[in-house]
Scaffold this motif. Structure first.
Motif, short mmCIF file in Angstrom:
data_model
loop_
_atom_site.label_atom_id
_atom_site.label_comp_id
_atom_site.label_asym_id
_atom_site.label_seq_id
_atom_site.Cartn_x
_atom_site.Cartn_y
_atom_site.Cartn_z
N ALA A 677 -34.60 -10.79 18.75
CA ALA A 677 -34.81 -11.72 19.86
C ALA A 677 -35.67 -11.09 20.95
O ALA A 677 -36.51 -11.74 21.56
CB ALA A 677 -33.47 -12.18 20.41
N ALA A 678 -35.45 -9.79 21.20
CA ALA A 678 -36.24 -9.10 22.22
C ALA A 678 -37.70 -9.02 21.81
O ALA A 678 -38.59 -9.02 22.67
CB ALA A 678 -35.69 -7.70 22.45
N GLU A 679 -37.97 -8.96 20.52
CA GLU A 679 -39.34 -8.88 20.03
C GLU A 679 -40.00 -10.24 19.94
O GLU A 679 -41.15 -10.34 19.49
CB GLU A 679 -39.36 -8.19 18.68
N GLY A 680 -39.26 -11.30 20.34
CA GLY A 680 -39.84 -12.64 20.37
C GLY A 680 -39.61 -13.44 19.11
O GLY A 680 -40.18 -14.53 18.98
N ALA A 681 -38.79 -12.96 18.18
CA ALA A 681 -38.52 -13.71 16.95
C ALA A 681 -37.63 -14.91 17.27
O ALA A 681 -36.85 -14.89 18.22
CB ALA A 681 -37.84 -12.80 15.93
N PRO A 682 -37.73 -15.98 16.49
CA PRO A 682 -36.87 -17.15 16.73
C PRO A 682 -35.40 -16.82 16.46
O PRO A 682 -35.08 -15.85 15.77
CB PRO A 682 -37.41 -18.18 15.74
N GLY A 683 -34.52 -17.65 16.99
CA GLY A 683 -33.09 -17.44 16.78
C GLY A 683 -32.40 -16.90 18.01
O GLY A 683 -31.31 -16.32 17.90
N ALA A 684 -32.98 -17.09 19.19
CA ALA A 684 -32.36 -16.57 20.41
C ALA A 684 -31.05 -17.28 20.70
O ALA A 684 -30.09 -16.66 21.18
CB ALA A 684 -33.33 -16.72 21.58
N GLU A 685 -30.96 -18.59 20.40
CA GLU A 685 -29.72 -19.32 20.68
C GLU A 685 -28.58 -18.84 19.80
O GLU A 685 -27.45 -18.68 20.26
CB GLU A 685 -29.96 -20.82 20.49
N ALA A 686 -28.89 -18.61 18.52
CA ALA A 686 -27.85 -18.10 17.62
C ALA A 686 -27.39 -16.72 18.07
O ALA A 686 -26.20 -16.39 18.01
CB ALA A 686 -28.38 -18.06 16.19
N PHE A 687 -28.32 -15.93 18.53
CA PHE A 687 -27.95 -14.59 19.01
C PHE A 687 -27.03 -14.68 20.23
O PHE A 687 -26.00 -13.99 20.31
CB PHE A 687 -29.20 -13.79 19.36
N LEU A 688 -27.38 -15.54 21.18
CA LEU A 688 -26.55 -15.65 22.38
C LEU A 688 -25.16 -16.15 22.05
O LEU A 688 -24.17 -15.72 22.67
CB LEU A 688 -27.23 -16.60 23.39
N ALA A 689 -25.05 -17.06 21.08
CA ALA A 689 -23.73 -17.57 20.71
C ALA A 689 -22.85 -16.46 20.16
O ALA A 689 -21.66 -16.38 20.50
CB ALA A 689 -23.88 -18.70 19.70
N ARG A 690 -23.40 -15.62 19.34
CA ARG A 690 -22.61 -14.52 18.78
C ARG A 690 -22.42 -13.39 19.79
O ARG A 690 -21.38 -12.74 19.82
CB ARG A 690 -23.28 -13.98 17.52
N TYR A 691 -23.42 -13.19 20.60
CA TYR A 691 -23.34 -12.09 21.57
C TYR A 691 -22.26 -12.33 22.61
O TYR A 691 -21.58 -11.40 23.04
CB TYR A 691 -24.70 -11.93 22.25
N THR A 692 -22.07 -13.59 23.03
CA THR A 692 -21.10 -13.90 24.08
C THR A 692 -19.72 -14.19 23.55
O THR A 692 -18.84 -14.61 24.33
CB THR A 692 -21.61 -15.11 24.89
N ASP A 693 -19.47 -13.97 22.28
CA ASP A 693 -18.13 -14.15 21.71
C ASP A 693 -17.25 -12.98 22.16
O ASP A 693 -17.40 -11.85 21.68
CB ASP A 693 -18.23 -14.20 20.19
N ASP A 694 -16.30 -13.27 23.06
CA ASP A 694 -15.49 -12.20 23.64
C ASP A 694 -14.53 -11.58 22.65
O ASP A 694 -14.08 -10.44 22.86
CB ASP A 694 -14.69 -12.75 24.83
N LEU A 695 -14.19 -12.28 21.58
CA LEU A 695 -13.28 -11.70 20.60
C LEU A 695 -14.02 -10.76 19.66
O LEU A 695 -13.57 -9.64 19.40
CB LEU A 695 -12.59 -12.82 19.81
N ALA A 696 -15.16 -11.20 19.15
CA ALA A 696 -15.90 -10.37 18.20
C ALA A 696 -16.72 -9.30 18.92
O ALA A 696 -16.97 -8.22 18.35
CB ALA A 696 -16.81 -11.25 17.35
N PRO A 698 -16.41 -7.91 22.57
CA PRO A 698 -15.81 -7.93 23.90
C PRO A 698 -16.64 -7.16 24.93
O PRO A 698 -17.39 -6.24 24.59
CB PRO A 698 -14.45 -7.26 23.68
N VAL A 699 -16.49 -7.57 26.21
CA VAL A 699 -17.10 -6.84 27.32
C VAL A 699 -16.35 -5.52 27.50
O VAL A 699 -15.12 -5.48 27.44
CB VAL A 699 -17.06 -7.67 28.60
#
Length: 963
Positions: A677-696, A698-699
């Motif tokens: 996503a940082a390199e500009g590839a598509p799929g930023a929304e899917a990344f954010l959904a998984r990235y913000t999952d607090d269970l899988a 966590p912060v």
């Protein structure tokens, strides 16, 4: 008039001679009067026309004047200014202090420093027509034409010349011009056809007096043509307390002339320079009012005033202003009537004409100050360019006007960046700006082709020079501008960049601009994880930010191109490279700033990650971010399990550690999605959904630890080496738990010539352990030798005896023994191993090696025997037989401690009186080594020390040879 009367009378006498009759000799006859008879009597008295001159001193008057000749001519002010301006142009300004020269000297007095040391009258110079004839002067009268004769006539004390046949002629007091006319006209009237020429011969000498403020007052004899200036120069001159502007000539009690030497020194005028006469007095009064002139003038000095004088006249005396002078900012330091000093500046005096008209007073100090040392309307170009230097500034001027094309650059110039150092004229604070040089040349007038301002300095960098060294002066200047609330516009860059160090920071510059100034990232840099350490001012607490260089390059105007602030410290890491060393100081600061009841803002990774260690905790950092910062998982990592350990504080101030299971594969997938996503590839929304999952994902909290375990049953690729008498020797890959027997079967077993009993098996882990033991034994042996030789409480009587010196030789011999190197050999029974029974199985490790030799036919004898050598093996020979074959034990040998190293590495010890004779009769296997050790008893004086010295020596020798 009385002085001229005798001459006129003589002229009348010559003119009244009648021209009616001529004698044979050409003379004119006339009636002799009483006066004529008297004149003839005078001629008889002096028939040759000569008279004794006035008495003169036998030797020339010597004036003891010291002559000073400068070793070298002092550099003029204009030359000094030229030297100062001959170097390269610089925008640096220097402080213009109101300080005059180190010492101001009185003007004009140096003319007397090179005066001649003796006086001798000048001969051969023309006599001016105004020169007055006096006693002692010589006149040469030459007649030609009808009669040719020459008279050398001396003026008598009465002022007459005695002309042969004509008597005295009064010439004293006449000028040379009058005397010449009197004589020539008289002869031409007296003798027809005869012409007369009158010249001066030897001039008379006169006596003068020198008084007042002179170096050597007194009475001097000088030449008749001497003037006031001549007399002063030849007699030593004027003291520094004397006046140069009111030198007085006193004659017959009256002041007949006043000389101002400034006219001669400043404009070359000698109009007041008067010829001296006999008994003249030269008087030099004390110096008059003075004014001190220094600064930007041609001749800084102390000048004497004469009458009312203005600033302009003083400046003219000083040779005028230099080109660098600023009269408007100059001033006069003046002594007031009440005794204090004050300044009179020229700021409000008007223009230069009004300033020059201002009067000066005695004791004034005129400081002519320079212009401000500042270049205006100029830009500088420096660095890797063809023509560095200064260029005239023009409104709207851009960088492309200085550098028209790449041809203006030298080879090796960095075309990716250039820097402009700029000064704010209102605040005098320096700032820096940097842009892309190649873009500026390719797109004139564009964003990177910056508009220049006066006094800008454009720097083009050399790729071969360290960037921090080139910019060191600029950085130092920016640091000097820093305050407690305003840090220096400087940034530090470290890690995987081309040029590390402290660099100037442009206001509002982003990561990309700073890294461009640092030469860019090196190949192999981690473009997805970097750290910015920032100090919060005016405090000293730090905060940490992470960045992705790849994301900044995709969106240079977005948030990913983090704005760098003054004092930031940027760290860019190598892909998979060490990070803890770069971040060590930042981690220490984070830990040090944690207050009571707070945890340090650090987290840690353990286990199977590429770069484990402690990392700074970034606000909002999650588990996948820490995994990315650690470079990802190793190939040994267990992809299904990770564990987050977190310290939990309860109300009773008890600490508990919670362990939260996580999916390592899921964390790694989130990390990889984030990189794409940082390199500009598509799929930023899917990344954010998984990235913000607090269970899988966590912060993270402060002091969290994320650990990754190894895969169950992981086996690194391992090998074993088989050498010697093996059917298929070589390097074999082994499986986990595989035994030596299995590998030998794969290799086809042993050959018929193999000597299984002498096989050597070595292992790296055993070698490490053996080497550690050998080193420890040697250290203990060294310590023991020192104790025995230096201790004051152990066997002092023996140490003081003469025998002790011989024992010290043994100590030195032991200390010089080379430290043995371990081989890692293990004693194995290869015959049992080959049987492949479970109880005799030898499980292999990576790096094991087996060497099987041929069957040997010798036995070696070494140590303290007379002839250490090898002997042919015989089954009926015993151990004792082999020792006897080598000459037996030496005096230093200890036979009862002899031992045998078998070919398989086992050791057979003969120690023990009751069994040694029986064992000594035993036979040995081929390839064995019989060793007779050193007798330690001969080296030590006590039984107590002997026991464990012997143990150490034997152990060290065995470790060094057997293992």
């Amino acid at each position: 008039m009385s002085a001229v009367t005798p001459g006129i009378a003589a002229l009348t006498v010559l003119a009244s001679i009648p021209a009616t009759t001529l004698a044979n000799d050409g003379y004119i006859g006339y009636v002799e009067t009483l006066g004529d008879r008297q004149q003839r009597a005078y001629r008889v008295a002096a028939p040759d026309g000569q008279d004794q001159p006035l008495s003169t001193p036998a030797d020339a008057l010597t004036v003891p004047v010291q002559v000073t000749v400068p070793a070298e001519v002092a550099e003029s002010r204009i030359e000094s200014l030229g030297q100062d301006r001959s170097g390269p142009l610089s925008l640096n300004e220097t402080q213009q202090d109101q300080v005059l020269e180190e010492s101001l000297e009185l003007f004009g007095y140096d003319i007397f420093q090179r005066a001649p040391s003796t006086f001798s009258p000048v001969e051969g110079m023309p006599v001016p027509v105004s020169y007055r004839i006096g006693p002692g002067d010589h006149l040469v009268v030459q007649l030609f034409g009808k009669r040719n004769v020459e008279y050398n006539l001396v003026v008598t004390r009465d002022g007459d010349i005695l002309v042969p046949e004509y008597g005295p002629v009064a010439v004293g007091g006449l000028t040379f011009d009058e005397t010449e006319r009197l004589i020539t006209e008289g002869f031409e009237r007296r003798a027809i056809g005869v012409r007369a020429v009158v010249t001066m011969g030897q001039l008379r000498t006169i006596q003068i007096r020198l008084t007042g403020d002179v170096l050597q007052p007194g009475i001097y004899t000088v030449g008749g043509l001497s003037t006031l200036v001549d007399a002063l120069l030849t007699t030593g001159g004027v003291r520094s307390t004397g006046s140069l502007r009111d030198i007085q000539l006193i004659r017959d009690g009256r002041r007949v002339a006043r000389l101002d030497l400034y006219d001669l020194l400043l404009v070359g005028s000698s109009g007041d320079d008067t010829y001296l006469q006999h008994n003249d007095t030269i008087f030099v009064p004390p110096i008059g009012p003075v004014v001190y002139v220094g600064g930007e003038v041609q001749r800084p000095a102390i000048y004497e005033l004469r009458g009312s004088t203005t600033v302009g006249e003083i400046i003219d005396m000083a040779g005028g202003l230099l080109a660098t002078a600023s009269l408007q900012v100059s001033h006069i330091e003046r002594i007031q009537t009440r005794g204090y000093r004050t300044l009179i500046d020229f700021v409000n005096a008007g223009g230069d004409a009004q300033v020059r008209a201002l009067p000066v007073a005695n004791g004034d100090v005129l400081r002519v100050l320079p212009l401000e040392d500042q270049l205006e309307d100029v830009v500088l170009l420096s660095g890797q360019v063809e023509r560095p230097g200064g260029y005239q500034f023009r409104e709207g001027m851009r960088v492309s006007d200085l550098l028209v094309s790449a041809a203006a650059l030298l080879p090796g110039a960095d075309v990716n960046v250039y820097l402009i150092q700029r000064e704010n004229p209102a605040t005098l604070r320096k700032t820096t700006h940097y842009r892309n040089l190649l873009t500026a040349l390719e797109q004139p007038g564009g964003e990177h082709d910056m508009i220049l301002q006066p006094r800008d300095e454009v720097i083009v960098f050399d790729l071969a020079k360290a960037r921090a060294d080139v910019l060191a002066d600029i950085v130092r200047g920016l640091e000097l501008q820093a305050t407690a609330t305003r840090p220096a516009q400087v940034v530090s860059v470290r890690g995987a960049v081309r040029y590390e160090g402290r660099l100037p920071l442009e206001t509002s510059a982003g990561l990309l601009e700073v890294f461009a100034l640092a030469g860019g990232a090196l190949p192999g840099a981690d473009r997805h994880y970097g750290v910015v350490a920032r100090t919060r001012h005016p405090g000293r607490e730090i905060e940490i930010h992470s960045f992705s260089l790849a994301a900044a390059e995709v969106a240079p105007r977005g948030e990913a191109n983090l704005r760098v602030q003054p004092g930031d410290r940027l760290y860019l890491f190598e892909e998979g490279g060490e990070r803890n060393a770069l971040l060590e100081k930042e981690i220490e600061r984070l830990r040090a700033q944690a207050l009571f009841g707070e945890d340090a803002l650090v987290v840690r990774t353990l286990g199977e990650v590429r770069v484990d260690g402690v990392y700074p905790l970034v606000d909002g950092m999650r588990a996948s971010d820490l995994l990315c910062a650690s470079g990802g998982l190793t190939r040994r990592a267990f992809g299904l399990n990770a564990e987050l350990s977190r310290i939990q504080h309860d109300a009773a101030d008890d600490n508990r550690t919670l362990h939260l299971p996580l999916d390592s594969a899921d964390l790694l997938a989130i990390c990889e999605l984030g990189k794409r996503a940082a390199e500009g590839a598509p799929g930023a929304e899917a990344f954010l959904a998984r990235y913000t999952d607090d269970l899988a994902n966590p912060v993270l909290n402060p002091m969290d630890q994320l650990s990754f375990s190894e895969k169950p049953g992981w086996v690194e690729q391992a090998t074993v080496t088989l050498e010697g008498e093996i059917r298929r020797p070589g390097v074999y890959a082994i499986d986990r738990g595989e035994s030596l027997c299995q590998v030998l079967q794969r290799a086809g077993g042993l050959t018929l010539d193999a000597y299984a009993f002498g096989a050597e098996f070595s292992r790296e882990s055993v070698r490490t352990m053996q080497q550690q033991t050998i080193d420890e034994l040697h250290e203990q042996l060294d310590d023991l030798m020192v104790d025995l030789s230096l201790s004051h409480s152990f066997n002092n009587d023996e140490k003081s005896s003469p025998e002790w010196s011989g024992k010290q030789d043994y100590l030195r011999a032991i200390q010089q023994l080379e430290r043995a190197e371990a081989t890692g050999r293990m004693v194995v029974n290869l015959d049992k191993v080959r049987a492949c029974k479970a109880q005799d199985a030898l499980v292999l490790e990576d790096g094991d090696s087996l060497s099987v030799p041929r069957r040997p036919n010798f036995v070696q004898v070494a140590g303290q025997v007379y002839v250490p050598t090898s002997h042919l093996f015989s089954e009926d020979r015993s151990i004792k037989d082999y020792i006897e074959l080598s000459g037996g034990s030496t005096v230093l040998g200890k036979l009862k401690h002899a031992y045998v190293i078998q070919a398989n590495g086992e050791v057979l010890n003969l120690q023990g009186r009751r069994v040694s004779s029986r064992i000594a009769r035993k036979t040995v296997q081929p390839g064995s080594r019989i060793y007779v050790p050193l007798n330690v008893d001969r080296m030590n004086g006590t039984e107590k020390a002997q026991t464990w010295v012997q143990t150490l020596v034997n152990s060290a020798i065995l470790a060094g040879i057997v293992l």
